[in-house]
Design a protein around this motif. Sequence first.
Motif, mmCIF file in Angstrom:
data_model
loop_
_atom_site.group_PDB
_atom_site.id
_atom_site.type_symbol
_atom_site.label_atom_id
_atom_site.label_comp_id
_atom_site.label_asym_id
_atom_site.label_seq_id
_atom_site.Cartn_x
_atom_site.Cartn_y
_atom_site.Cartn_z
ATOM 1 N N TYR A 44 1.117 -1.155 0.085
ATOM 2 C CA TYR A 44 -0.344 -0.156 -0.212
ATOM 3 C C TYR A 44 1.019 1.480 -0.136
ATOM 4 O O TYR A 44 0.832 2.127 -0.919
ATOM 5 C CB TYR A 44 -0.715 -0.081 0.808
ATOM 6 C CG TYR A 44 -1.435 1.465 1.499
ATOM 7 C CD1 TYR A 44 -3.281 1.244 0.567
ATOM 8 C CD2 TYR A 44 -1.298 2.489 2.037
ATOM 9 C CE1 TYR A 44 -3.633 2.795 0.590
ATOM 10 C CE2 TYR A 44 -1.727 3.648 2.033
ATOM 11 C CZ TYR A 44 -2.982 4.114 1.389
ATOM 12 O OH TYR A 44 -3.616 4.719 1.267
ATOM 13 N N VAL A 45 2.134 1.004 0.934
ATOM 14 C CA VAL A 45 2.759 2.595 1.039
ATOM 15 C C VAL A 45 3.543 2.746 -0.089
ATOM 16 O O VAL A 45 3.581 3.414 -0.844
ATOM 17 C CB VAL A 45 3.796 2.282 2.294
ATOM 18 C CG1 VAL A 45 4.864 4.092 1.714
ATOM 19 C CG2 VAL A 45 3.192 2.407 3.532
ATOM 20 N N TYR A 46 4.014 1.364 -1.130
ATOM 21 C CA TYR A 46 5.012 1.550 -2.185
ATOM 22 C C TYR A 46 3.662 2.305 -2.927
ATOM 23 O O TYR A 46 4.474 3.307 -3.610
ATOM 24 C CB TYR A 46 5.498 -0.119 -2.707
ATOM 25 C CG TYR A 46 6.575 0.495 -3.805
ATOM 26 C CD1 TYR A 46 7.616 0.859 -3.345
ATOM 27 C CD2 TYR A 46 5.387 -0.515 -4.800
ATOM 28 C CE1 TYR A 46 8.291 0.523 -4.804
ATOM 29 C CE2 TYR A 46 6.306 -0.309 -6.006
ATOM 30 C CZ TYR A 46 7.523 0.632 -5.891
ATOM 31 O OH TYR A 46 8.415 0.013 -7.122
ATOM 32 N N SER A 47 2.017 1.596 -3.494
ATOM 33 C CA SER A 47 2.114 2.242 -4.516
ATOM 34 C C SER A 47 1.475 3.514 -4.420
ATOM 35 O O SER A 47 1.085 3.966 -4.930
ATOM 36 C CB SER A 47 0.918 0.728 -3.934
ATOM 37 O OG SER A 47 -0.492 0.788 -4.036
ATOM 38 N N GLU A 48 0.328 4.104 -2.288
ATOM 39 C CA GLU A 48 0.921 5.315 -3.396
ATOM 40 C C GLU A 48 2.233 6.588 -3.373
ATOM 41 O O GLU A 48 1.842 7.215 -3.781
ATOM 42 C CB GLU A 48 0.316 5.709 -1.479
ATOM 43 C CG GLU A 48 -1.259 5.170 -0.570
ATOM 44 C CD GLU A 48 -2.128 5.665 -1.235
ATOM 45 O OE1 GLU A 48 -1.748 6.772 -1.255
ATOM 46 O OE2 GLU A 48 -2.911 5.288 -2.530
ATOM 47 N N TYR A 92 -1.345 -3.677 -7.848
ATOM 48 C CA TYR A 92 -1.596 -5.402 -9.106
ATOM 49 C C TYR A 92 -1.491 -4.547 -10.787
ATOM 50 O O TYR A 92 -1.920 -3.911 -10.594
ATOM 51 C CB TYR A 92 -3.010 -6.214 -8.523
ATOM 52 C CG TYR A 92 -2.273 -6.490 -7.332
ATOM 53 C CD1 TYR A 92 -1.903 -7.932 -7.062
ATOM 54 C CD2 TYR A 92 -2.570 -5.787 -6.027
ATOM 55 C CE1 TYR A 92 -1.551 -8.430 -5.469
ATOM 56 C CE2 TYR A 92 -3.057 -6.572 -5.129
ATOM 57 C CZ TYR A 92 -2.334 -8.179 -4.160
ATOM 58 O OH TYR A 92 -2.224 -8.486 -3.395
ATOM 59 N N LYS A 93 -1.476 -5.400 -11.682
ATOM 60 C CA LYS A 93 -1.022 -5.607 -12.766
ATOM 61 C C LYS A 93 -3.062 -4.908 -13.422
ATOM 62 O O LYS A 93 -3.659 -5.320 -12.441
ATOM 63 C CB LYS A 93 -0.826 -6.345 -13.464
ATOM 64 C CG LYS A 93 0.413 -6.302 -13.816
ATOM 65 C CD LYS A 93 0.762 -8.001 -14.713
ATOM 66 C CE LYS A 93 2.127 -8.256 -14.580
ATOM 67 N NZ LYS A 93 2.959 -8.993 -15.888
ATOM 68 N N GLN A 111 -8.064 -4.456 -10.017
ATOM 69 C CA GLN A 111 -7.365 -4.827 -9.231
ATOM 70 C C GLN A 111 -8.511 -5.453 -8.167
ATOM 71 O O GLN A 111 -9.021 -5.678 -7.804
ATOM 72 C CB GLN A 111 -7.327 -3.238 -7.715
ATOM 73 C CG GLN A 111 -6.542 -1.974 -8.598
ATOM 74 C CD GLN A 111 -5.145 -2.698 -9.099
ATOM 75 O OE1 GLN A 111 -4.535 -3.215 -8.261
ATOM 76 N NE2 GLN A 111 -4.667 -2.168 -10.054
ATOM 77 N N PRO A 112 -7.765 -6.807 -7.474
ATOM 78 C CA PRO A 112 -8.164 -8.010 -6.998
ATOM 79 C C PRO A 112 -9.019 -7.312 -5.774
ATOM 80 O O PRO A 112 -8.714 -6.300 -4.757
ATOM 81 C CB PRO A 112 -7.438 -8.961 -5.983
ATOM 82 C CG PRO A 112 -6.037 -8.910 -7.275
ATOM 83 C CD PRO A 112 -6.431 -7.415 -6.774
#
Length: 127
Positions: free
Chosen positions: A82-86, A93-94, A100-101
């Motif tokens: 979460y932190v990385y994607s933010e 996810y792709k 997204q799942p």
Amino acid sequence: MHHTYPYKARIPILIDGKYQTRTFTSDNDVKEVIELLIDEVKQTNKEGNSFNVAEAVVKQLPFFACLNVLIDNQAQKDISRYVYSEQFSINPYKGSYGEQPFKWVEKSFLIKNIIERKKAEAMKNGK
């Protein structure tokens, strides 16, 4: 302090008017006390208070167990994702948002809510 079993600790709950010292031999012993704490908070809230159950448990845990008992490796990975994607504005996810799942979408809303609550609490307390 309470990193390896067995150990003795006084639990932060009054039982028959006394604080008991218990011998902890496994995570299950710790979870029993956590259940007692949860019940105590719920009962207190029925009496007109509004304590957050999770925060109450986390604040009491160091008195009788190591915080690592509550740490879940998958949850730590989810928080990191979460932190990385933010931080880097990328999908965790792709695919696009709609791809997204579903479970991830639920988890991400939960993580965001907790982070925002902690930020608000820090601002309120002047941190």
